[in-house]
Write an enzyme that holds these catalytic residues in place. Structure first.
Site, PDB file in Angstrom:
ATOM      1  N   GLU A   1       1.832  -0.953  20.636  1.00 52.36           N
ATOM      2  CA  GLU A   1       2.435  -0.374  19.440  1.00 52.36           C
ATOM      3  C   GLU A   1       3.832  -0.968  19.236  1.00 52.36           C
ATOM      4  O   GLU A   1       4.371  -1.613  20.141  1.00 52.36           O
ATOM      5  CB  GLU A   1       2.509   1.147  19.570  1.00 52.36           C
ATOM      6  CG  GLU A   1       1.136   1.794  19.691  1.00 52.36           C
ATOM      7  CD  GLU A   1       1.182   3.318  19.725  1.00 52.36           C
ATOM      8  OE1 GLU A   1       2.301   3.884  19.716  1.00 52.36           O
ATOM      9  OE2 GLU A   1       0.098   3.932  19.760  1.00 52.36           O
TER      10      GLU A   1
ATOM     11  N   GLU B   1      -1.102  -9.584  27.427  1.00 59.61           N
ATOM     12  CA  GLU B   1      -1.856  -8.879  28.476  1.00 59.61           C
ATOM     13  C   GLU B   1      -1.024  -8.668  29.741  1.00 59.61           C
ATOM     14  O   GLU B   1      -1.508  -8.799  30.862  1.00 59.61           O
ATOM     15  CB  GLU B   1      -3.174  -9.592  28.782  1.00 59.61           C
ATOM     16  CG  GLU B   1      -4.093  -9.604  27.575  1.00 59.61           C
ATOM     17  CD  GLU B   1      -5.545  -9.785  27.913  1.00 59.61           C
ATOM     18  OE1 GLU B   1      -5.996  -9.304  28.962  1.00 59.61           O
ATOM     19  OE2 GLU B   1      -6.244 -10.414  27.099  1.00 59.61           O
TER      20      GLU B   1
ATOM     21  N   GLN C   1       8.014 -33.985  27.350  1.00 55.98           N
ATOM     22  CA  GLN C   1       9.113 -34.856  27.782  1.00 55.98           C
ATOM     23  C   GLN C   1       8.626 -36.285  27.966  1.00 55.98           C
ATOM     24  O   GLN C   1       9.321 -37.243  27.595  1.00 55.98           O
ATOM     25  CB  GLN C   1       9.708 -34.322  29.094  1.00 55.98           C
ATOM     26  CG  GLN C   1      10.956 -35.042  29.576  1.00 55.98           C
ATOM     27  CD  GLN C   1      12.181 -34.727  28.735  1.00 55.98           C
ATOM     28  OE1 GLN C   1      12.173 -33.771  27.967  1.00 55.98           O
ATOM     29  NE2 GLN C   1      13.220 -35.535  28.865  1.00 55.98           N
ATOM     30  N   ILE C   2       7.459 -36.451  28.527  1.00 55.43           N
ATOM     31  CA  ILE C   2       6.896 -37.792  28.721  1.00 55.43           C
ATOM     32  C   ILE C   2       6.634 -38.469  27.383  1.00 55.43           C
ATOM     33  O   ILE C   2       6.826 -39.687  27.229  1.00 55.43           O
ATOM     34  CB  ILE C   2       5.609 -37.706  29.568  1.00 55.43           C
ATOM     35  CG1 ILE C   2       5.971 -37.357  31.022  1.00 55.43           C
ATOM     36  CG2 ILE C   2       4.813 -39.007  29.501  1.00 55.43           C
ATOM     37  CD1 ILE C   2       4.785 -37.013  31.890  1.00 55.43           C
ATOM     38  N   HIS C   3       6.228 -37.691  26.401  1.00 58.29           N
ATOM     39  CA  HIS C   3       5.999 -38.238  25.060  1.00 58.29           C
ATOM     40  C   HIS C   3       7.303 -38.592  24.351  1.00 58.29           C
ATOM     41  O   HIS C   3       7.284 -39.304  23.333  1.00 58.29           O
ATOM     42  CB  HIS C   3       5.228 -37.235  24.199  1.00 58.29           C
ATOM     43  CG  HIS C   3       3.759 -37.211  24.452  1.00 58.29           C
ATOM     44  ND1 HIS C   3       3.208 -36.589  25.548  1.00 58.29           N
ATOM     45  CD2 HIS C   3       2.721 -37.716  23.740  1.00 58.29           C
ATOM     46  CE1 HIS C   3       1.894 -36.709  25.491  1.00 58.29           C
ATOM     47  NE2 HIS C   3       1.569 -37.385  24.413  1.00 58.29           N
ATOM     48  N   GLY C   4       8.429 -38.068  24.846  1.00 60.68           N
ATOM     49  CA  GLY C   4       9.711 -38.366  24.229  1.00 60.68           C
ATOM     50  C   GLY C   4       9.790 -37.842  22.805  1.00 60.68           C
ATOM     51  O   GLY C   4       9.298 -36.760  22.486  1.00 60.68           O
TER      52      GLY C   4
ATOM     53  N   SER D   1       5.221  -3.307  27.210  1.00 57.99           N
ATOM     54  CA  SER D   1       4.957  -3.242  28.643  1.00 57.99           C
ATOM     55  C   SER D   1       4.739  -1.806  29.110  1.00 57.99           C
ATOM     56  O   SER D   1       3.949  -1.551  30.025  1.00 57.99           O
ATOM     57  CB  SER D   1       6.117  -3.871  29.420  1.00 57.99           C
ATOM     58  OG  SER D   1       6.215  -5.253  29.151  1.00 57.99           O
TER      59      SER D   1
ATOM     60  N   SER E   1       5.000 -11.747  32.539  1.00 56.91           N
ATOM     61  CA  SER E   1       5.153 -12.237  33.912  1.00 56.91           C
ATOM     62  C   SER E   1       5.859 -11.210  34.781  1.00 56.91           C
ATOM     63  O   SER E   1       5.537 -11.045  35.967  1.00 56.91           O
ATOM     64  CB  SER E   1       5.939 -13.558  33.916  1.00 56.91           C
ATOM     65  OG  SER E   1       5.176 -14.604  33.346  1.00 56.91           O
TER      66      SER E   1
END
Length: 381
Positions: free
Chosen positions: A127, A364, A337-340, A132, A367
């Protein structure tokens, strides 16, 4: 990567991978940009048995287990997180509540239509003021003879505007401790007073239908009560445990999908006269993602196996959901990050995976909630 599956599961996995590559990947970017629920794929999902994967064959379902369910969600998420969320929520929440706690009449009415795709399932717990702290919900259901009258508002409801039915949790005893005065009801779409009052615009999972629901003097018969009076929240904890397995699988799929994109890009992208995959900095990012995602998948399969064996799995489901969701976010972030600069554009789907993955750390049970649950188990609480 999936070295831990037997031959039957591998066949299912490959069949579903081919299906999602063919039916979802060409459209996933457009669905996301349009923020439109892809109604056109629902009959195809039903034909594959994916809308009734855990529903017994006697009710029109595929009659499979939690491991198969996890595989299906994971394979969908490799391509499209929103589509995976539709599968996870339809199978793991609304439909699962009817399957686990519904009467025989309810099962005969709702499960065949859920399996066939005629009706998608929604499940309404959260709601505006209770996330939580879900047991503090204020939606009420007051008895009126052989009927109940439901009033209240629900928030962040998947399939909220398109579901054929919705399992809603409402307070039926205000004097009882908050976890023991809640009851579940199934409400059909079109019931007077029941409506989707607001569509939510989201960071990710954009082609998954997410709504605010309003209940204004919604009358349902006692035959639409799911489970015992005032036991709805206790039943809900069981539903959430299995649902967390599916969110873990969804996270793993998003992470693997992003990792595969990063591997392909790193081999193809040339800088300083060689592929960036030759650079140790990139190799270490790929190695970390692969290791963490494999660990997350094994945690997910352990929880799914325990569920299929009828053994306790609440702690294991929370561990899988916690670790997989955070590992997926890290993997998607590394892949971008690897793809920049290209990764920051919509030309490459890795940015969509990163946006979608964040929900897995929230939905659901956040963490933080998962860490509380795990700590209570290991401390004997």
């Amino acid at each position: 990567m999936h070295f831990d599956l037997d031959e039957q599961h591998r066949i299912l996995q490959q069949t579903l991978r081919d299906f999602f590559e063919r039916e979802a990947r060409p459209h996933a970017r457009r669905w996301d940009e349009e923020e439109r629920f892809p109604h056109e794929i629902i009959p195809k999902l039903a034909e594959m048995g994916l809308l009734g994967i855990r529903i017994p064959e006697e009710y029109g379902g595929a009659g499979m287990g939690t491991i198969e369910y996890a595989i299906a969600v994971e394979e969908a998420a490799r391509v499209d997180g929103s589509l995976a969320l539709t599968l996870a929520s339809h199978n793991g929440l609304g439909t699962s509540h009817i399957l686990a706690f519904g009467s025989e009449e309810q099962k005969k009415k709702y499960l065949p239509k859920a399996a066939s795709g005629e009706w998608l399932a929604a499940w309404a717990l959260t709601e505006p003021s209770s996330g939580s702290d879900a047991a503090s919900l204020t939606t009420t259901a007051e008895r009126d003879g052989d009927h109940w009258v439901i009033n209240g508002t629900k928030m962040f409801i998947t399939q909220g505007s398109i579901g054929g039915f919705c399992v809603v949790l409402a307070r039926t005893d205000k004097s009882a401790p908050k976890q023991k005065g809640i009851t579940a009801f199934v409400v059909d779409q079109g019931t007077p007073g029941f409506r989707a009052s607001k569509h939510l615009e989201k960071l990710g999972m954009r082609s998954s239908d997410t709504c605010e629901l309003t209940f204004e003097n919604v009358r349902v018969s006692d035959a639409q009560r799911v489970g015992e009076v005032n036991r709805g929240f206790l039943d809900t904890l069981t539903i959430l445990d299995r649902g967390r397995i599916s969110i873990a699988a969804l996270a793993v799929g998003l992470g693997y999908g992003a990792l595969e994109m990063a591997i392909h890009y790193a081999k193809d992208r040339q800088q300083f006269g060689k592929p960036i995959a030759d650079f140790q900095a990139v190799q270490w990012m790929l190695a970390d993602s692969a290791t963490e995602l494999d660990a997350a998948w094994l945690l997910t399969l352990r929880a799914a196996w325990l569920a299929d064996q009828g053994r306790p799995y609440s702690k294991e489901a929370s561990m899988a959901k916690l670790y997989a969701s955070e590992a997926a976010s890290r993997a998607c972030n590394r892949s971008l990050q690897i793809h920049g600069g290209y990764g920051y554009t919509r030309e490459f789907p890795v940015e969509r995976h990163l946006r979608d993955a964040k929900l897995c750390e929230i939905g659901e049970g956040t963490s933080e909630v998962q860490r509380i649950i795990i700590a209570r188990h290991i401390l004997g609480g």
